[in-house]
Design an enzyme around this catalytic site. Structure first.
Site: not given
Ligand SMILES: *Cc1c(COP(=O)(O)O)cnc(C)c1O
Length: 337
Positions: A88-89
């Site tokens: 989920q960068s």
């Protein structure tokens, strides 16, 4: 505080004139007041710097840094941007958007295996046309190297985006310059800044910018990943490297490196009750979205420091929003309970 040659470096954005920069962000980002949050906390005057609105496919703090990193990539003739991070960068997603906007390819190297659900930043990366590679059991460096080599073997010129360098941090030196300008125009003064601090590049840039501009005040980093000692060392190193990069020939005093590491509980992917409360309060008092991983921890820190009376009623406190809202969707089940 330092004696710096302010005019040489900052006189009418001379600083920025000296470094190649690609325009990606919507600047200046808004500076808003948070009267209802302040009221709910019976706290000091609160402001927010909306770097969740930098504009690059839902924005965030990496956009300002990418303006300088991507400029270097283009100078080197790169046609592929390689970004790496967690599933989920936010920064991987912003890199994917920057690549799309500039007609470059993006390769995203993500930790672990493909999850069952495409959501949040991961979904956005896909929609933005990035090629996604799963590191699996390999460590990051190995996975990145494989992507870089394969790209080269196809005649491409890849550039690996890395934020732990002064060229990234100067995005936040420029941001501080922007804030000071906004405050001056509106005749406002800020006593403290609260900001999420992960690798420390954002906070380092702000500290260097504030020092160079000769403004006092504290920049309170709310650690999102590392214990205080670890982040302090990273911050110190990044501050001194950034100062050297800019050619100040001076150093920042250690007491200007302020870090709080009391809000790390959510790090294992579960939302801590305090962070959850902060997310709900910001959303319901001000319509402001913060996320469980970064900006929500910073908001938790802000709320706690107000409640503990660390910030007095006479002060003005600015929450520097670093973005991250797409991550909320990855916690949909937990947060909707
Ligand atoms: C990356 C990130 C941060 C941390 O920035 P650093 O410069 O690494 O300290 C904070 N907030 C959000 C939303 C981020 O994506």
């Amino acid at each position: 505080m330092l004696e710096l040659e302010r005019n040489r470096i900052f006189g009418s954005s001379v600083l920025m004139g000296d470094y190649p920069r690609v325009s990606l962000a919507h600047l200046p980002t808004p500076l808003d007041e948070l009267p209802r949050l302040s009221g709910a906390l019976d706290g000091p005057r609160l402001f927010v710097k909306r770097d969740d609105q930098t504009g690059l496919a839902t924005g965030g703090n990496k956009t300002r840094m990418l303006e300088f990193l991507v400029a270097e990539a283009l100078q080197e003739g790169a046609d592929v941007l390689v970004a790496y991070g967690a599933v989920q960068s936010n920064h991987v997603r912003q890199t994917a958007a920057a690549a799309a906007k500039l007609g470059l390819r993006a390769h995203c190297v993500l930790d672990g295996e493909q999850p069952s659900r495409w959501t949040g930043n991961l979904l956005l990366c896909k929609l933005l046309g990035a090629e996604i590679h799963w590191a699996g059991k390999r460590d990051r460096a190995e996975a990145i190297q494989a992507v870089v080599e394969r790209s080269r073997s196809r005649g491409r010129c890849p550039y690996v985006i890395a934020y732990d360098q002064p060229r990234a941090a100067i995005g936040y030196v420029a941001a501080m310059e922007e804030l000071v300008d906004q405050l001056a125009k509106r005749n406002l003064e800020i006593d403290r800044i609260v900001v999420a601090s992960g690798g420390g590049g954002t906070q380092a840039g702000l500290i260097v910018g504030a020092t160079a501009l000769g403004i006092g005040g504290r920049i309170e980093g709310i650690s999102t990943v590392f214990d205080k000692m670890v982040l302090e060392a990273k911050l110190e190193e990044m501050v001194s490297r950034t100062v050297a990069f800019l050619g100040f020939g001076a150093s920042v005093s250690r007491e200007d490196l302020v870090i709080h590491d009391d809000y790390l509980e959510s790090r294992d992917g579960v939302v801590d009750p305090l962070v959850r409360e902060a997310i709900l309060l910001a959303a319901q008092a001000e319509g402001l979205l913060v996320d469980p991983v970064y900006s929500g921890k910073a908001m938790t820190g802000l709320i706690d420091l107000v409640r503990r009376g660390v910030f007095s009623h006479h002060e003005s406190v600015l929450f520097w929003h670093t973005g991250g809202a797409p991550t909320l969707f990855a916690y949909a089940e937990e947060l909707s309970r």
